[in-house]
Design a protein around this motif. Structure first.
Motif, PDB file in Angstrom:
ATOM      1  N   TYR A 158       0.835  -1.206   0.000  1.00 16.20           N
ATOM      2  CA  TYR A 158       0.000   0.000   0.000  1.00 16.20           C
ATOM      3  C   TYR A 158       0.870   1.256   0.000  1.00 16.20           C
ATOM      4  O   TYR A 158       0.752   2.101  -0.883  1.00 16.20           O
ATOM      5  N   HIS A 188      -0.823  -5.674   6.159  1.00 17.86           N
ATOM      6  CA  HIS A 188      -1.867  -5.319   5.197  1.00 17.86           C
ATOM      7  C   HIS A 188      -1.430  -5.769   3.805  1.00 17.86           C
ATOM      8  O   HIS A 188      -0.268  -6.121   3.588  1.00 17.86           O
ATOM      9  N   TYR A 238      -2.210  -9.993  12.257  1.00 13.51           N
ATOM     10  CA  TYR A 238      -2.979  -8.847  12.735  1.00 13.51           C
ATOM     11  C   TYR A 238      -4.308  -9.297  13.305  1.00 13.51           C
ATOM     12  O   TYR A 238      -5.026 -10.103  12.699  1.00 13.51           O
ATOM     13  N   ASP A 242     -12.953  -8.537   5.863  1.00 16.20           N
ATOM     14  CA  ASP A 242     -11.655  -7.909   5.623  1.00 16.20           C
ATOM     15  C   ASP A 242     -11.836  -6.734   4.666  1.00 16.20           C
ATOM     16  O   ASP A 242     -12.932  -6.519   4.103  1.00 16.20           O
ATOM     17  N   GLY A 243     -10.767  -5.965   4.452  1.00 16.17           N
ATOM     18  CA  GLY A 243     -10.826  -4.830   3.534  1.00 16.17           C
ATOM     19  C   GLY A 243      -9.913  -5.033   2.349  1.00 16.17           C
ATOM     20  O   GLY A 243      -9.334  -6.105   2.138  1.00 16.17           O
ATOM     21  N   GLU A 248      -6.313  -2.015   3.976  1.00 22.41           N
ATOM     22  CA  GLU A 248      -7.181  -2.604   5.005  1.00 22.41           C
ATOM     23  C   GLU A 248      -7.328  -4.106   4.831  1.00 22.41           C
ATOM     24  O   GLU A 248      -8.152  -4.728   5.508  1.00 22.41           O
ATOM     25  N   ASN A 249      -6.548  -4.693   3.948  1.00 21.82           N
ATOM     26  CA  ASN A 249      -6.551  -6.150   3.784  1.00 21.82           C
ATOM     27  C   ASN A 249      -5.627  -6.738   4.853  1.00 21.82           C
ATOM     28  O   ASN A 249      -4.416  -6.745   4.723  1.00 21.82           O
ATOM     29  N   ARG A 250      -6.226  -7.268   5.941  1.00 22.30           N
ATOM     30  CA  ARG A 250      -5.478  -7.614   7.147  1.00 22.30           C
ATOM     31  C   ARG A 250      -5.234  -9.113   7.320  1.00 22.30           C
ATOM     32  O   ARG A 250      -4.617  -9.507   8.296  1.00 22.30           O
TER      33      ARG A 250
END
Length: 934
Positions: free
Chosen positions: A389, A427, A458, A582-583, A587-589
């Motif tokens: 990111y 992330h 996480y 999840d995002g 925000e992909n955790r």
């Protein structure tokens, strides 16, 4: 630069010399203690005095017919470290900056010019080109070595004047001006392999011959891959890492014999550093540490790589031209060590704006030339990525878009490049997997790797500890479904792999340091790799992965922010295999996936070869938003491409007759799935898994095998997984075997209404075989089996063997310093040294292994800063052979000396032992011993 020589001896000669050579590292003359100098200016005098000592060593080398063994760049790029054939060494500076006044840092000043000239066969000191006399202004010429030699010493007076002292005579030379001094050492020419030329500012020079070992040189391997990597010859990078101050020999000894042929040891150099100065904290001398440990690996005939870099920080310089690359340490390692496979650049996403590092474009330019060198020697460049990111411009798509030369060399020689996904950032897991997988499937990288790392774990509760069982899941999934052939790690080494336990007693009253593995390293990592070797986890070929994957995203966007230009489409995984809670991107955790229905989707720069172009569906990123106008439309298209194969919330991914199954939740809830059989003639199976349980299932017409693992080192209670098999014609039978080393598993069987239920309670890996068959006739019968083969062994290494004192067995010594950082003593190899002390009962020993019986040179690197030490006996295989005289060394932070003894060694193992025979007159330090065949 590094240039290590193995050529015929040629005549040594000096031309006229006027030079400035800095930082004495090791010399055999009597030390001279400079007069005290003001604190603000004493560095200038210290450097000049070190220059004098170094110059004296060069003259001594001439008198004793020494040759040059290696010429190595200093870490800060200011000069070279020169090692002679007797193991002694000096450092020379081509750049000298001595500043104590920030406002005058660029003011060039004056310094006395010390040199030597020859009169007949004797060399004498000169000052500013004239003879230096014993009375300074009168008296006799002063020989550099020999009878009545006096070493000149410089000082800066309180009034700021240069002062020179010769014996009892002193003279003021002139006022110190400026803070920056030009070096008379102008250039080191190593273009001729027969000698090194030291060029000086006045046009004079020294020519020194290069080292001849007396043996035919060992030709380096070129022209083909040294160690082939493929699905049939996977590679596991196991770390010998400076973070836990390891003994490399003991780490090698901890790897099981069945695993060892597939292992490449990753010599990891910590980049822990001082943010204000850039000084290294864990390992001060990266080149020396890497070379020492590489020699240990070579002695054991095991493959090794060196990891000089994490992020932008690197112990080795980035090089921007190939000529320099070929005369550098990079070339030295390939050339001199037949077990050396290449360099590992880890987590290349951070630090590139730091004052002490290269920029990322500079790093990419360095990789271009390193790839050329790597191709020459048949090795590998490993690059791992994370942080997609905030560091999108550093990802596997970006490096090919941003550097045309790196794109070209990777396109031409992908076999030498390994691109790895590193699970470090908390992330962006799915995007990182996409671009790493894309580099491999598109033909720009010959292999894909995975470096597992607990740092990426996480949960919203920051106090949640990483569950080691969760680390097993991506390893198995990536190997079995996406063709990952290189497993790296795991990190953190000192928490997941090896730990140093308390010292233990050894024979004859000695104490030894020792290491052990963490239980999860055995129960997870070793056991999973064994399942790769036995074929349960079969690694598919690149073509198989492309055929299974079907869809590729080709990245053509060149405008917008870095994520627009280099990452996968932001919502690409949403609605497919991204967890629903999840995002995306930052925000992909979670590295878990909610379903195995859809294969991982690669994002690529371009498609490089016919295999890469065989993707069934090619989607251009600039058209992706219109192509998949919304999430439901995208899901509908993928559902057409990938028909449903099971129901439930368990992850289940199929490749031929093998299933990868796991519970994808972090919340502790169970997950289940109903899976119709594809190969077995029963109807279906139903699986219910506890938290982090993982299963590899193989279907056959009359049996189903399960490899189940869920090892948890924090909660050793047994967890429950339930397997149900429907549609068997008769009551199935089962058998199981516990694997690894953990509490015994238990299985309870129930056969009712033609349904077999196996309730498995376990904490660790097991193999379960269920023999069952039914009436189905429409089953598949064709599948591939793994054909694992042994990789090539490295060629036998015939070079110097090195053993670090901090790894010796010891008794009654003053101290074993496993870390020399901030100890007051520098210029050591490895990570530390031993203070042998003064005790009459002190002793140390180590085991060395040589290829042949014969006479060897035993070079002992030592410090004796108080007085000459002649109270230590040398024993070989329990027999006293001599009492070496360890000549007093200068009491300066970086000064060590080399004592050289000829010793007779038998083929194979030999014990080298130093035993005190009386109280020493002062502290005595040992850094290492080096063994060379005479």
């Amino acid at each position: 630069m590094i240039f290590k020589f193995r050529v015929n001896f040629i005549r040594l000669f000096f031309w006229g010399i006027l030079c400035s050579i800095c930082v004495l590292e090791s010399c055999k003359d009597e030390p001279v203690t400079p007069p005290e100098t003001p604190q603000g200016q004493n560095r200038s005098a210290e450097h000049l005095n070190a220059n004098i000592k170094a110059l004296k060593k060069l003259v001594d080398a001439h008198a004793n017919n020494l040759t040059i063994q290696s010429c190595t760049p200093l870490n800060d790029g200011t000069g070279y470290s020169v090692v002679f054939s007797d193991g002694s060494r000096v450092s020379v500076l081509t750049k000298i900056t001595i500043s104590n006044n920030e406002e005058e840092i660029n003011i060039t000043g004056n310094s006395p010019n010390i040199g030597v000239k020859r009169d007949g066969d004797i060399y004498y000191w000169t000052l500013d080109g004239k003879w230096l006399l014993s009375g300074i202004t009168n008296g006799d010429k002063i020989p550099v070595i020999g009878n009545q030699n006096i070493t000149p010493v410089f000082n800066i007076t309180e009034e700021g004047y240069w002062e020179i002292t010769c014996g009892n005579n002193a003279s003021i030379l002139g006022k110190v001006q400026g803070t920056q001094f030009e070096s008379y050492f102008k250039q080191v020419d190593i273009s001729n392999p027969d000698h090194v030329i030291f060029l000086f500012a006045d046009g004079s020079s020294i020519i020194l011959p290069t080292y001849n070992s007396g043996e035919e040189p060992q030709e380096p391997i070129t022209g083909h891959l040294r160690r082939i990597i493929s699905p049939e010859r996977p590679m596991w990078l196991i770390h010998i890492d400076t973070w836990n101050y390891p003994d490399p020999q003991k780490i090698i000894d901890l790897v099981p014999a069945d695993i060892l042929p597939y292992v490449v040891f990753n010599i990891g150099l910590s980049v822990s550093h001082d943010d204000q100065t850039g000084a290294w904290k864990i390992v001060e001398y990266g080149y020396e540490t890497a070379k020492s440990w590489l020699r240990t690996c070579a002695e054991n005939r095991v493959w090794a790589m060196v990891q000089p870099s994490s992020g932008a920080y690197s112990h080795f310089p980035d090089i921007d031209n190939y000529d320099e690359m070929e005369s550098s340490l990079y070339n030295e390692f390939f050339r001199d060590y037949p077990n050396f496979l290449g360099f590992n650049y880890c987590e290349q996403f951070w630090g590139f704006t730091d004052a002490f590092t290269s920029t990322f474009p500079e790093r990419m330019a360095h990789w271009v030339h390193l790839m050329k060198l790597t191709h020459k020697y048949g090795g590998y460049l490993v690059i791992s990525f994370c942080g997609p990111y905030w560091a999108a411009a550093n990802n596997p798509v970006a490096i090919f878009k941003r550097d045309a030369n790196l794109e070209a060399i990777s396109r031409q020689h992908p076999e030498n490049l390994i691109i790895s996904d590193k699970l470090t950032s908390k992330h962006g897991f799915l995007d990182m997997e996409s671009t790493v997988l894309g580099a491999y499937l598109s033909g720009y990288a010959g292999q894909a790797g995975l470096r597992s790392d607990q740092s990426g774990w996480y949960t919203p509760n920051e106090n949640d500890k990483f569950p080691v069982s969760a680390g097993a899941i991506p390893i198995v999934e990536r190997a079995m479904l996406t063709g990952v052939t290189v497993l790296d790690g795991p990190e953190l080494i000192w928490q997941q792999c090896f730990r140093e336990a308390s010292p233990i007693g050894a024979s004859n009253g000695y104490t030894m340091r020792h290491w052990e593995t963490f239980p999860q390293f055995h129960n997870i990592n070793i056991d999973i790799f064994r399942k790769i070797l036995d074929g349960t986890i079969r690694i598919p070929s690149r073509q198989e992965v492309i055929d299974r994957t079907k869809v590729v995203v080709i990245h053509d966007v060149n405008t917008g922010n870095d994520r627009d230009k280099y990452t996968a489409p932001e919502t690409l995984f949403e609605g497919l295999y991204r967890m629903d809670d999840d995002g995306n991107m930052g925000e992909n955790r979670s590295w878990f996936k909610k379903t195995g229905r859809y294969p991982a989707i690669p994002t690529v720069f371009q498609l490089n070869d016919p295999i890469a172009n065989s993707f069934e569906h090619k989607v251009i990123k600039s058209q992706a938003l219109s192509h998949w106008s919304d999430i439901p439309r995208k899901v509908e298209e993928f559902n057409t491409l990938f028909p449903q194969e099971y129901t439930g919330d368990l992850f289940a991914g199929l490749i031929e007759n093998g299933w990868v199954t796991y519970n994808p939740y972090k919340t502790g809830q169970t997950a289940s799935a109903s899976i119709p059989f594809k190969y077995n003639t029963c109807d279906s199976m139903n699986l219910t898994y506890s938290k982090y349980s993982l299963g590899v299932i193989k279907e056959y017409d009359d049996k189903v095998t399960f490899y189940l693992t869920n090892y948890d080192n924090a909660d050793l209670s047994l967890k429950t997984d339930v397997i149900k098999i429907y549609g068997s014609s008769s009551e199935p039978t089962y058998s199981y075997v516990d694997r690894g080393n953990h509490a015994p598993s238990n299985i309870v069987k129930n056969w009712s209404d033609n349904v077999l239920t196996l309730t498995v309670t376990h904490n660790g890996p097991l193999d379960l075989t269920v023999r069952c068959s039914g009436q189905a006739t429409d089953r598949k019968t064709s599948y591939k089996t793994a054909a694992i083969s042994l990789p090539e062994l490295p060629e036998i290494y015939k070079g110097p063997l090195q053993y670090e004192a901090e790894h010796f067995d010891y008794k009654n010594i003053t101290r074993n310093l496993k870390s020399g950082v901030d100890s007051g003593i520098g210029n050591y190899t490895g990570q530390g040294y031993i203070n042998f002390g003064t005790s009459s009962s002190a002793a140390v020993r180590d085991e060395v292994n040589v290829l042949d019986e014969g006479i060897y040179s035993l070079q002992t690197k030592y410090r004796a800063p108080v007085a000459t030490v002649a109270t230590i006996d040398l024993y070989i295989n329990g027999i006293k052979v001599t009492t070496p005289e360890f000549i007093k060394t200068e009491n300066s932070r970086d000064v060590w000396d080399i004592n050289t003894q000829p010793v007779s060694l038998r083929k194979g193992s030999n014990d080298i032992e130093f035993r005190a025979n009386g109280n020493a007159p002062g502290d005595f330090y040992l850094d290492n011993i080096v063994i060379k065949k005479l």
